[in-house]
Structure formats: structure tokens, C-alpha cells
Scaffold this motif. Structure first.
Motif, PDB file in Angstrom:
ATOM      1  N   UNK A  25      -6.085 -11.172  -0.307  1.00 42.95           N
ATOM      2  CA  UNK A  25      -6.767 -12.292   0.343  1.00 42.95           C
ATOM      3  C   UNK A  25      -5.844 -13.365   0.830  1.00 42.95           C
ATOM      4  N   UNK A  26      -6.381 -14.303   1.608  1.00 50.73           N
ATOM      5  CA  UNK A  26      -5.561 -15.356   2.184  1.00 50.73           C
ATOM      6  C   UNK A  26      -5.027 -16.310   1.120  1.00 50.73           C
ATOM      7  N   UNK A  27      -3.965 -17.000   1.457  1.00 49.59           N
ATOM      8  CA  UNK A  27      -3.385 -17.959   0.524  1.00 49.59           C
ATOM      9  C   UNK A  27      -4.428 -19.016   0.176  1.00 49.59           C
ATOM     10  N   UNK A  28      -4.590 -19.318  -1.096  1.00 48.49           N
ATOM     11  CA  UNK A  28      -5.615 -20.275  -1.492  1.00 48.49           C
ATOM     12  C   UNK A  28      -5.454 -21.626  -0.808  1.00 48.49           C
ATOM     13  N   UNK A  29      -4.224 -21.984  -0.487  1.00 48.62           N
ATOM     14  CA  UNK A  29      -3.986 -23.281   0.143  1.00 48.62           C
ATOM     15  C   UNK A  29      -4.809 -23.441   1.420  1.00 48.62           C
ATOM     16  N   UNK A 646       0.532 -12.005  -7.381  1.00 48.18           N
ATOM     17  CA  UNK A 646       1.255 -12.628  -8.498  1.00 48.18           C
ATOM     18  C   UNK A 646       2.605 -13.163  -8.030  1.00 48.18           C
ATOM     19  N   UNK A 647       3.227 -12.418  -7.141  1.00 48.63           N
ATOM     20  CA  UNK A 647       4.517 -12.880  -6.625  1.00 48.63           C
ATOM     21  C   UNK A 647       4.332 -14.136  -5.780  1.00 48.63           C
ATOM     22  N   UNK A 648       3.198 -14.195  -5.081  1.00 45.00           N
ATOM     23  CA  UNK A 648       2.934 -15.392  -4.279  1.00 45.00           C
ATOM     24  C   UNK A 648       2.749 -16.604  -5.197  1.00 45.00           C
ATOM     25  N   UNK A 649       2.108 -16.375  -6.345  1.00 44.02           N
ATOM     26  CA  UNK A 649       1.977 -17.465  -7.321  1.00 44.02           C
ATOM     27  C   UNK A 649       3.362 -17.988  -7.706  1.00 44.02           C
ATOM     28  N   UNK A 650       4.278 -17.067  -7.960  1.00 43.46           N
ATOM     29  CA  UNK A 650       5.639 -17.469  -8.341  1.00 43.46           C
ATOM     30  C   UNK A 650       6.301 -18.224  -7.180  1.00 43.46           C
ATOM     31  N   UNK A 651       6.177 -17.662  -5.972  1.00 44.73           N
ATOM     32  CA  UNK A 651       6.833 -18.256  -4.809  1.00 44.73           C
ATOM     33  C   UNK A 651       6.289 -19.637  -4.491  1.00 44.73           C
TER      34      UNK A 651
END
Ligand code: WTA
Length: 679
Positions: A25-29, A646-651
């Protein structure tokens, strides 16, 4: 006229969660600020009174879509053989529009304006980065395009042959595209920022017979070479290429392959300025344009002539309210992208517009360069990308404030969702709180704008593309392909064929079906998440597949991952698009080094820099990761799929989300431990 937003309209309800797409899904931001946006900007009565297209057009178009498009095709284009067939969808998803009609794209873009007595109207105001300028009227353009067509024909280019174009934003770029169209030779424009490797694969895929390039172009105040990349690409083997036609722009020294390489000034300037455009079928290929998909290999998106030109012309006239006699139009896109094809070359020129093209960067030699250009030429319609707007916003209001921008009357945005802050800044600081903003959603594949406000009709909302254009059946659906109710989110689809839709992927029939028509049978799946607000207006939420959008440029996570693993030190790589204030998304790469490389114990920065450079060489500087993080493991599901979420969370420096579906749940701790020093 009411310059202040109307507050009578109820606020948009909170955004419900968008169903996770294939890539989480799209970035939550992207979702955050939509829930509170309730500003409305109704069109100015003066704009309504003179607009090319009024609100009645929606009902007209939806009563009979094909018939509506047929009317546009007859009205906006000149056909050498009028069509009697309109839409053929019998072999869906392969479509044919106006199939028994014949026409020529370059004749429509140039000659007929001269024949109609507009030969002295300026077609192009060219502004070079160093400050040199050239003005080409429609009559000039007719001569130049005819010369180029004759020269290309003398180099063996015939109808149906492919021509690769690798040029800076100079008049010859437009001239070459139109010369190809004149000959019925599909062009394949490759963005000048792509590397030799990327250029090579595109030349080979399309089996181009001619490459048109320049010694270089000006970027950020210095000459930037192009010809060496062509030499390098051809050295890798491209047997289809017979000639390289080289424009002299910067005067840089170039290597020369006699017999193959030809100077533009030798053959084009010497050629006759008379040329008869080749009549082609409406479905004759006009161009191929490569774009990133969810797999490593770029897709050659194929567009044909009649339908594409119809929608290019209609949308350009309706969305920007173009008045060809008085407007000065400027689209800042490079011809290397679809926006440059449809809204620098075909749309505006078919409509007989006067436009500005600019070679360089917005901050050369100073950060007011764009606004200086607007003032100098009296630009009235400006079409650009959110990333550029955010950059100018960062540079400060005093820069645009020191130029006269009062000529601007319509502002466009394209390439990625525009955040409400940037939208408001664009409206106030650039548009004087007066010019309507049209936020236009579309894709390389759709060929032309699909969703956008109309300046004389729509009350605009900061951050929303809002309404499908007349004749376009876009919708938002859930996982089961059911249309979502107002207030809900899902996937953006198109229900009915449209004239400018891609006709396929060059050389790959199946991939076309799989990519766009298999997720929801019978519906075109765009790859974007979207929601409908309480009024039914559409808000785009970003990609739901493995495609990133960096500064409005599409990049494939898989393509960058394969570039990284092609480096001898890398064992595995995972790439994510992390949200970035300036570029929308930024490329963040996670790599596992091969044991031999790890054993060398080189300084982290050195390895990271080397890998970033490696990606720039493989694809182009635009794909260079913002960060490369060396990690001991990658988070994978039991079926081996990398959990990019999960990697996006880290990034994005967030608490890592639900990791329970990981094959090895300790992986995220390992990654976190390895990254304890902030990147
Ligand atoms: C994104 C560029 C939100 C979207 C014309 C789409 C947008 C991809 C908008 C296509 C917009 C483009 N609002 N998102 N106004 N315009 N996009 O092929 O994700 O380079 O799928 O075409 O850009 O990019 P492409």
C-alpha cells in the motif's frame, strides 16, 4: 470573484484505511493531511464566462463516450481520410480508435496552421540555459521539420522504422520528434539523464535504425556530454543502428565513427525545406516510450496516432483553457517523459499554441530563473511538477515576489500527488491567489490527462485531482472490483477504453494483459491507490505496486535492486521508496554484502558511495539511492517475499510495524541493531 476559500462545504471525512496493495500500500504519510482538508476555491466568474469547456460537456460526453470522442477527433484534427469506424473493442484489451481514418501527426501539429494563415505565429520561444534564445514561428517549424524529415529519409529512415532520440531540451528535440511523425517512423525518446546502459537496452528493444543525439546540453551552468553515452551504448552491440545524427549544441569534442556518425548541420541544414508528410492509418505507431514497471525490465509503452492526438488536443485545450491567439504556454517537462510528449510536443502544437521551452535547471544561474522566464515571455499557463514547486517553496517567497507573474492565469501540476501546503503556496505565491490550479492525474500508459479539475467548472480542493475528464470512466474499486462508496478508499481503475490509451507493450502482448488487465478482469488497473471524498471527488494516494515516484519520475524498486545485485560486492538487495519532503519519495536501499566483500571490512561510507554510483551508471543519476544501508539480513515472509513495508518503517524512522508474518521474526532486531548509528 471570491479569492478566499468557501467554507460552506462540509469537510472531507477522515480517510479510511486503504486496502494494502501487492506491495503493502501507499506510504501512510500520503494519507495524513487529507483528512482535514476542507478548503474550496470556486472558479472566478470571469474564468467561467470565457472558458473553452463548460459544465455541460460532462453530460454530453457520458451520454455516448465514443461519439463524444469522435466529435473531438473530427473537430480538433485534420484527416486525409475521414474515419467511419469509431471504437473497436472486440479484441479487448486491445483497442482500435478511428481505425479506417488516415492522417499525419506532424501535418496536424505544424503545416495546417501555416495553411490557415498562422505561419507567423510563434510556435517555440526557446530559452537556452546559458541565456541564448531562438524563436521559431509555425512557418519556421514547418521548414525545419521538413528539412529534418528529408535528411532522416536520406539516412535510410522509412515509414515504420524506429528512431531513438537522446537530446537535451533544445528545438531540435521537438523538430526531430515531428520529423519522425512526418515520416511515420515511431520515435523512442530516451531521457538525457539515463545512462549508456539504459539507452542501450532501449535502442536494442526497439531495434532503432537511427539515433539522434547532441554533443551535449547545458545543465547547472556547465556543458554536459551526451554523445559519449551513445558511443558507449552502441559499443555494447546494437546491430540495428545504421547512423547517429549529432546536433552541435555545446561545442564539446566528440569521438567520431566515420560512416556511422553524421552532423546535423551537414545533412539537415542542406536538405530541402519541402517535404510531403506521409499519410498513416489512425492506428499507426506514433511512438514508444519506456517506463518503469514492477519488474526489472522497462516497458516500451506503445502509442498510436489518431486516438492519442485526439485526447492530447482535447485535454490540452480543456484543462488549460488554451487560447492559441493570446496565451503563452509553458510546460517545464523534459521531452524524455510522457508529459513532454503530450504537453510540450503534440497537445500544444496540434492546438496551435505559442509556447516556451527551457533547456536547463531552475536555479541556473540564479534561483529566480523560472520566474524571470515567466516575466520575460508573459507566460499565461504554467504546467509543472510538485517536486519543483516544493523546491521553489523552500528557496523562499521573496524570489518569485521579485518578478512580475501577473500574466499567469492557469497553473497545472502533474507527476505525483501534490501536498496541500505546496498547492496553497503555488496558488498564492505563483498564481496571485487568482489563477486556478489543475492537478492532473495520468500516466505514460494513459497517454493524456484522465483526471483533473476544469478551470472554468470545478471548485478546486488543495491536493485532489478530483474529477475524471469528460469521456473518461475512471473509478475507485475495492479488492473485489466493486466501486467504493463516497468516503472510501481503494484502487484506481478505468472502466472504458479511452482514445489515448496505450496500445500495448512493444514486443510483448502478454505482458500488456498481465500488467494492466489481470488484477481486475475487464478493468484497467493503474497501479495507484485512491479514495473518494464525501463529494465523490478522487484523491490520489500514490502507487500500490513496486513502483516509486521520485521527483515525479517513475522508478522500479526491482530495477534498482537488480542494478545493485549486479555489483560484485552485493549478495542481496531490497529497495523502498521512503517519503521525502522534497522529492515525494526517495530511494533507500538495503543490501547484504557477499561474504568476501564483508570480510574486507571497508569503511561503510566508501561501500555505500560505490553502490550509489553503481546504480547511477546502471540506470541514471535519477535512480541513485539517497541512502544505502548495509544489513545482515532482509525481512522475508515464509514464501520468500521481501516485506518492504517493514523496511520502509526503518527508512522513515518509524516504529517497525507488524512483523509476525516474517519467516524469522528476529530479523528486524538484527537490522535495527546494525543501524544503531543514524544514517
Ligand atoms: C503518479 C506522468 C497523483 C501516479 C504523467 C501515476 C500522480 C504515475 C499524478 C505516472 C497526480 C501522476 N496526482 N499522482 N496528479 N500524476 N501521478 O507514467 O502514481 O511518469 O501512476 O506519468 O505518476 O507516472 P508517469
Amino acid at each position: 470573484a471570491t479569492p478566499t476559500p468557501s467554507t460552506a462545504v462540509p469537510p472531507v471525512p477522515p480517510v479510511p484505511p486503504v486496502p494494502a496493495g501487492p506491495a503493502d500500500g501507499p506510504a501512510p504519510a500520503a494519507l495524513d493531511n487529507l483528512s482535514t482538508e476542507d478548503r474550496r476555491f470556486p472558479p472566478d466568474p470571469a474564468m467561467i464566462a470565457q472558458a473553452n469547456v463548460g459544465s455541460d460537456v460532462y453530460a454530453w460526453a457520458s451520454a455516448d463516450r465514443p461519439d463524444f470522442w469522435a466529435d473531438q477527433a473530427r473537430e480538433l484534427l485534420t484527416w486525409t481520410r475521414p474515419f467511419t469506424e469509431v471504437l473497436d473493442w472486440s479484441e479487448a484489451p486491445f483497442v482500435r480508435w478511428f481505425a479506417d481514418g488516415r492522417l499525419n501527426a506532424a501535418y496536424n501539429a505544424v503545416d495546417r496552421h501555416v495553411e490557415a494563415g498562422h505561419g507567423e505565429r510563434v510556435a517555440l520561444h526557446f530559452e537556452g540555459e546559458p541565456g541564448d534564445t531562438r524563436t521559431l514561428t509555425y512557418a519556421d517549424l514547418q521548414r525545419e521539420v521538413s528539412r529534418a524529415a528529408n535528411a532522416m529519409a536520406s539516412l535510410g529512415v522509412g515509414t515504420g522504422d524506429r528512431v531513438a532520440i537522446y537530446l537535451p531540451m533544445i528545438p531540435e528535440a521537438v523538430i526531430t520528434m515531428l520529423a519522425c511523425a512526418r515520416l511515420g517512423a515511431p520515435h523512442s525518446v530516451v531521457f538525457g539523464g539515463f545512462s549508456a546502459e539504459a539507452l542501450h537496452s532501449r535502442i536494442v528493444d526497439a531495434a532503432a535504425t537511427l539515433v539522434v543525439t547532441a554533443d551535449g546540453g547545458y545543465r547547472k551552468g556547465t556543458p554536459s556530454a551526451l554523445k559519449p553515452a551513445v558511443d558507449e551504448a552502441l559499443a555494447k552491440g546494437a546491430p540495428s543502428v545504421e547512423h547517429v545524427l549529432v546536433v552541435r549544441r555545446t561545442g564539446q569534442t566528440v569521438d567520431w565513427t566515420p560512416g556511422r556518425d553524421v552532423w546535423w548541420s551537414d545533412v539537415v541544414d542542406a536538405a530541402s525545406e519541402r517535404h510531403t508528410p506521409v499519410d498513416v492509418d489512425a492506428e499507426h505507431p506514433l511512438f514508444i516510450l519506456y517506463t518503469s514497471g514492477t519488474t526489472g525490465r522497462p516497458k516500451g509503452i506503445l502509442h498510436t496516432t489518431g486516438g492519442y492526438l485526439t485526447q492530447a488536443a482535447f485535454t490540452h485545450r480543456a484543462v488549460f483553457d488554451l487560447k492559441p491567439e493570446t496565451d503563452v504556454y509553458w510546460c517545464t517537462a523534459d521531452i524524455g517523459w510522457i508529459t513532454g510528449h503530450t504537453y510540450v510536443v503534440y497537445g500544444p502544437l496540434i492546438n496551435g499554441a505559442t509556447q516556451v521551452i527551457y533547456e536547463g535547471t531552475p536555479d541556473t544561474p540564479h534561483r529566480g530563473r523560472w520566474w524571470e522566464i515567466v516575466q520575460k515571455y508573459g507566460v499565461s499557463i504554467l504546467y509543472t511538477a510538485p517536486t519543483a514547486i516544493r523546491t521553489c517553496m523552500k528557496w523562499g517567497d521573496d524570489i518569485p515576489a521579485s518578478f512580475d507573474l501577473s500574466s499567469l492565469r492557469v497553473l497545472g501540476s502533474v507527476g505525483e500527488p501534490i501536498n496541500p501546503e505546496a498547492w496553497m503556496w503555488y496558488r498564492r505565491t505563483i498564481g496571485g491567489d487568482r489563477a486556478p490550479i489543475v492537478d492532473t492525474w495520468w500516466q505514460t500508459e494513459t497517454g493524456a490527462i484522465m483526471i483533473s479539475p476544469l478551470p472554468g467548472v470545478t471548485s478546486t480542493k488543495p491536493g485532489s485531482a478530483q474529477v475524471p475528464l469528460p469521456g473518461i470512466a475512471a473509478d475507485v474499486v475495492d479488492d473485489e472490483a466493486k466501486s467504493v462508496p463516497d468516503g472510501a478508499g481503494g484502487y484506481l481503475v478505468v472502466r472504458e477504453p479511452w482514445p489515448a490509451m496505450l496500445r500495448g507493450i512493444w514486443g510483448d502482448r502478454e505482458r500488456y494483459k498481465d500488467t494492466y488487465w489481470s488484477r481486475f478482469p475487464g478493468l484497467y488497473f493503474a497501479g495507484d491507490g485512491a479514495k473518494k471524498d464525501a463529494d465523490g471527488d478522487i484523491w490520489l494516494l500514490g502507487r500500490v505496486d513496486d513502483v516509486m515516484n521520485v521527483s515525479g519520475h517513475r522508478l522500479s524498486t526491482t530495477e534498482i535492486e537488480s542494478a545493485l545485485v549486479s555489483h560484485p560486492s552485493v549478495a542481496e538487495a531490497a529497495v523502498v521508496g521512503a517519503s521525502d519532503d522534497m522529492t515525494g519519495q526517495a530511494v533507500v536501499a538495503f543490501v547484504i554484502l557477499r561474504a568476501e566483500a564483508a570480510a574486507l571490512d571497508r569503511p561503510a561510507e566508501e561501500v555505500q558511495e560505490e553502490l550509489r554510483r553503481h546504480v547511477a551508471v546502471a540506470i541514471g543519476p535519477i535512480a541513485k539511492p539517497r541512502q544505502v544501508l548495509v544489513v545482515p539480513e532482509l525481512p522475508k515472509t515464509r514464501s520468500g517475499k521481501i516485506m518492504r513495508r517493514l523496511l520502509r518503517d526503518v527508512a522513515e524512522h518509524r516504529t517497525v510495524g507488524d512483523a509476525t508474518t516474517l519467516a524469522d521474526s528476529s530479523v528486524m532486531d538484527l537490522i535495527a541493531a546494525g543501524l544503531s548509528a543514524p544514517p
